[in-house]
Motif scaffolding. Sequence first.
Motif, PDB file in Angstrom:
ATOM      1  N   LEU A 483     -64.711  12.583 -56.125  1.00  0.00           N
ATOM      2  CA  LEU A 483     -64.326  13.517 -55.138  1.00  0.00           C
ATOM      3  C   LEU A 483     -65.504  13.522 -53.906  1.00  0.00           C
ATOM      4  N   VAL A 484     -66.785  13.521 -54.404  1.00  0.00           N
ATOM      5  CA  VAL A 484     -67.903  13.665 -53.563  1.00  0.00           C
ATOM      6  C   VAL A 484     -68.178  12.064 -53.160  1.00  0.00           C
ATOM      7  N   ASP A 485     -68.001  11.245 -54.081  1.00  0.00           N
ATOM      8  CA  ASP A 485     -68.613   9.693 -53.588  1.00  0.00           C
ATOM      9  C   ASP A 485     -67.694   9.426 -52.435  1.00  0.00           C
ATOM     10  N   GLU A 486     -66.385   9.562 -52.621  1.00  0.00           N
ATOM     11  CA  GLU A 486     -65.450   9.061 -51.819  1.00  0.00           C
ATOM     12  C   GLU A 486     -65.680   9.868 -50.225  1.00  0.00           C
ATOM     13  N   LEU A 487     -65.863  11.280 -50.351  1.00  0.00           N
ATOM     14  CA  LEU A 487     -66.144  11.872 -49.236  1.00  0.00           C
ATOM     15  C   LEU A 487     -67.216  11.300 -48.336  1.00  0.00           C
ATOM     16  N   GLU A 488     -68.490  11.283 -48.988  1.00  0.00           N
ATOM     17  CA  GLU A 488     -69.591  10.460 -48.594  1.00  0.00           C
ATOM     18  C   GLU A 488     -69.486   9.018 -47.987  1.00  0.00           C
ATOM     19  N   LYS A 489     -68.719   8.455 -48.594  1.00  0.00           N
ATOM     20  CA  LYS A 489     -68.331   7.009 -48.278  1.00  0.00           C
ATOM     21  C   LYS A 489     -67.680   7.176 -46.758  1.00  0.00           C
ATOM     22  N   ASN A 490     -66.681   7.978 -46.728  1.00  0.00           N
ATOM     23  CA  ASN A 490     -66.072   8.083 -45.445  1.00  0.00           C
ATOM     24  C   ASN A 490     -66.721   8.653 -44.338  1.00  0.00           C
ATOM     25  N   LEU A 491     -67.671   9.679 -44.801  1.00  0.00           N
ATOM     26  CA  LEU A 491     -68.662  10.129 -43.599  1.00  0.00           C
ATOM     27  C   LEU A 491     -69.427   9.270 -43.032  1.00  0.00           C
ATOM     28  N   THR A 492     -70.081   8.237 -44.099  1.00  0.00           N
ATOM     29  CA  THR A 492     -71.035   7.361 -43.564  1.00  0.00           C
ATOM     30  C   THR A 492     -70.262   6.292 -42.562  1.00  0.00           C
ATOM     31  N   LYS A 493     -68.949   6.155 -43.137  1.00  0.00           N
ATOM     32  CA  LYS A 493     -68.102   5.347 -42.204  1.00  0.00           C
ATOM     33  C   LYS A 493     -68.011   5.764 -40.729  1.00  0.00           C
ATOM     34  N   PHE A 494     -68.019   7.188 -40.560  1.00  0.00           N
ATOM     35  CA  PHE A 494     -67.718   7.809 -39.276  1.00  0.00           C
ATOM     36  C   PHE A 494     -69.185   7.665 -38.813  1.00  0.00           C
ATOM     37  N   GLY A 495     -70.343   7.445 -39.397  1.00  0.00           N
ATOM     38  CA  GLY A 495     -71.331   7.552 -38.813  1.00  0.00           C
ATOM     39  C   GLY A 495     -72.214   9.082 -38.783  1.00  0.00           C
ATOM     40  N   VAL A 496     -71.571   9.670 -39.734  1.00  0.00           N
ATOM     41  CA  VAL A 496     -72.442  11.060 -39.978  1.00  0.00           C
ATOM     42  C   VAL A 496     -73.632  10.874 -40.784  1.00  0.00           C
ATOM     43  N   GLU A 497     -74.761  11.692 -40.058  1.00  0.00           N
ATOM     44  CA  GLU A 497     -76.016  11.254 -40.846  1.00  0.00           C
ATOM     45  C   GLU A 497     -76.387  12.187 -42.050  1.00  0.00           C
ATOM     46  N   LYS A 498     -76.061  13.461 -42.049  1.00  0.00           N
ATOM     47  CA  LYS A 498     -76.469  14.490 -43.049  1.00  0.00           C
ATOM     48  C   LYS A 498     -75.063  15.196 -43.608  1.00  0.00           C
ATOM     49  N   LEU A 499     -75.356  15.449 -44.817  1.00  0.00           N
ATOM     50  CA  LEU A 499     -74.199  16.446 -45.564  1.00  0.00           C
ATOM     51  C   LEU A 499     -75.048  17.507 -45.899  1.00  0.00           C
ATOM     52  N   ILE A 500     -74.757  18.824 -46.031  1.00  0.00           N
ATOM     53  CA  ILE A 500     -75.423  19.935 -46.306  1.00  0.00           C
ATOM     54  C   ILE A 500     -74.241  20.788 -47.336  1.00  0.00           C
ATOM     55  N   LEU A 501     -74.896  21.664 -48.064  1.00  0.00           N
ATOM     56  CA  LEU A 501     -74.070  22.622 -48.872  1.00  0.00           C
ATOM     57  C   LEU A 501     -75.039  23.661 -49.289  1.00  0.00           C
ATOM     58  N   PRO A 502     -74.410  24.980 -49.263  1.00  0.00           N
ATOM     59  CA  PRO A 502     -75.236  26.165 -49.763  1.00  0.00           C
ATOM     60  C   PRO A 502     -74.712  26.170 -51.530  1.00  0.00           C
ATOM     61  N   ALA A 503     -75.813  25.678 -52.228  1.00  0.00           N
ATOM     62  CA  ALA A 503     -75.742  25.704 -53.690  1.00  0.00           C
ATOM     63  C   ALA A 503     -76.422  27.064 -54.281  1.00  0.00           C
ATOM     64  N   VAL A 504     -75.338  27.581 -55.533  1.00  0.00           N
ATOM     65  CA  VAL A 504     -75.659  28.576 -56.319  1.00  0.00           C
ATOM     66  C   VAL A 504     -76.920  28.004 -56.862  1.00  0.00           C
ATOM     67  N   PRO A 505     -77.909  29.100 -57.201  1.00  0.00           N
ATOM     68  CA  PRO A 505     -79.277  28.620 -58.150  1.00  0.00           C
ATOM     69  C   PRO A 505     -78.994  27.851 -59.375  1.00  0.00           C
ATOM     70  N   ASP A 506     -77.790  28.338 -60.007  1.00  0.00           N
ATOM     71  CA  ASP A 506     -77.600  27.638 -61.239  1.00  0.00           C
ATOM     72  C   ASP A 506     -77.359  26.240 -61.169  1.00  0.00           C
ATOM     73  N   ALA A 507     -76.751  25.885 -59.988  1.00  0.00           N
ATOM     74  CA  ALA A 507     -76.246  24.644 -59.672  1.00  0.00           C
ATOM     75  C   ALA A 507     -77.062  23.585 -58.997  1.00  0.00           C
ATOM     76  N   VAL A 508     -78.173  24.206 -58.340  1.00  0.00           N
ATOM     77  CA  VAL A 508     -79.187  23.461 -57.738  1.00  0.00           C
ATOM     78  C   VAL A 508     -79.766  21.988 -58.327  1.00  0.00           C
ATOM     79  N   ASP A 509     -79.918  22.415 -59.509  1.00  0.00           N
ATOM     80  CA  ASP A 509     -80.847  20.820 -60.398  1.00  0.00           C
ATOM     81  C   ASP A 509     -79.511  19.853 -60.297  1.00  0.00           C
ATOM     82  N   THR A 510     -78.246  20.488 -60.519  1.00  0.00           N
ATOM     83  CA  THR A 510     -77.071  19.518 -60.654  1.00  0.00           C
ATOM     84  C   THR A 510     -77.082  18.774 -59.358  1.00  0.00           C
TER      85      THR A 510
END
Length: 547
Positions: A483-510
């Motif tokens: 899911l994320v790879d396909e989203l990033e691929k389309n955002l890159t195609k649109f010219g978006v430079e950066k993707l951000i997200l608020p991660a819960v502490p237990d998932a930061v390493d992932t």
Amino acid sequence: MIRVEGEICEEAVYRWYHGDSGMKNSRELSLKARKHLSAMGWEFWYAKKKGKQELRYQSPKGKVFYSLKTACKSYIDERREEGRVVDRDLKPKQPAKRKRLSQETPTQATKKKKKPKKIKRHRSSKRVREAPPPNSSNRNPKTVLSWLIDNNAVSILAKVYYRNKAGNPLMKGRITRNGIQCDCCFRVFTLTAFENHAGSNNHRPAANIILDDGSGRSLSDCQRQVITSSKVESPKIVKDNSYQHESDEVCSVCRDWGELICCDHCPSAFHVNCLGLKEVPDGDWFCPSCCCGICGIGYLSDGSFLTCQLCERKFHVGCLRLEESNDLKNYQTPKNWFCSHRCKNILSGLQKLTGKPITVGNNLTWTLLKSEACSDSDSDHAHGLDASAENDCKLSVALDVMHECFEPSRDIYTGRDLVEDVIFSRGSKLKRLDFKGFYTVILEKNDDLVSVATVRVHGDRVAEMPLVATRFRHRRRGMCRVLVDELEKNLTKFGVEKLILPAVPDAVDTWTNSFGFSHMTDDERSELLHYTFLDFQGTIMCRKLLK
């Protein structure tokens, strides 16, 4: 489990623990305390003890208590450890009604320094479930058909048939949770596969699968019936999601309480340090979202701002005329205006992508959805209605997946379910609760919805993905990665430079080790103050540069 409707009333928890029965009676007070605990993710059930039924209280961390008082004490102790205990008098403070400096004389505005207002409340949290809810049908597929069954629009084993253009049956079958079971071969098909099995290539299965009960209703008719009945209270939803106070009581950057300064044009409020300021500014002050993207000056009395339809940044018409690179004639009307060709192209790309499934292998399809994205103005009016109903149905299924994976998260002031408002792109006068720019991304395996994410694009500089969920039965299979790879691929195609997200502490390493994200620095956050992101208590903001 006992279902207790959640309702924010922290005051009741403190009063019950301290033995205060200042409300009408103790029963009402205890009920309000239970409702608040329920809203915070607590669960309740009865257990037998010496032949009697006794109520048990379980915290979000799994600890069980035998009385409401001990449960309230545990709640208060946790808030004390977090440094978020309300004042000892337990009386909620009302925000001070301050006059906007724009209403004062110029002399008063220069002499009087803006005083921050002090607020102590709790902000919304993002708590991941460690296991599915006890009443969750975790093993059942999450499809449009199962959603219709759960909403009593169709019955299991109900007879259906696929009709041709003349209205004659091509293939008959029965409804199951897994799909349509064909009468001729007893195989179970998804809606699309049943259409293909019937020898049709109309690509409108829900519109042409008819209930064989004499009513003549199609599955699309059933979808519209459920959606229409659920929208009866839509005016109430809009009213509840709007902000009624003069100014907000939570910082628009960190979503926390404290000493806040208020914008003199919109209801937004901020901490001084979240804005990178050393002291409270004098006179009229406008937040970054209400300042011109060129000159940096705030709201003008003549209202000469143009707002970009995508990134929502504001610009003075006069400043745009001075910019050689900006040609106002190329940006259509003020209501459909873009600050650049990049923003215009990104929105056009998103709209073209919306509602069109993309095959990504292994019977997986990736789809970008937007609430009310399909209109009745389609060349085929009936097709437009069917597509709109199916779009809303899939968003409802996506919401079910989010609720399976996350504890309830409600805004402390409006009481609204934040996840629901994001999924259905609901707007608000308050910027931090204005979610009309959000899209929902879904990943399906043979019509079974397995993973969901929400995304909002703020122009070519940055996009945010605050909520990502994969159903428990489909985890550790790489679904979120697809899911994320396909989203990033389309955002890159649109010219978006950066993707951000608020991660819960237990998932930061992932997110950092497996998905290539890194911790977002304060300097990076300060560069994006013009944009309002969805953040939650206790999360860590991460970012990824898109190539």
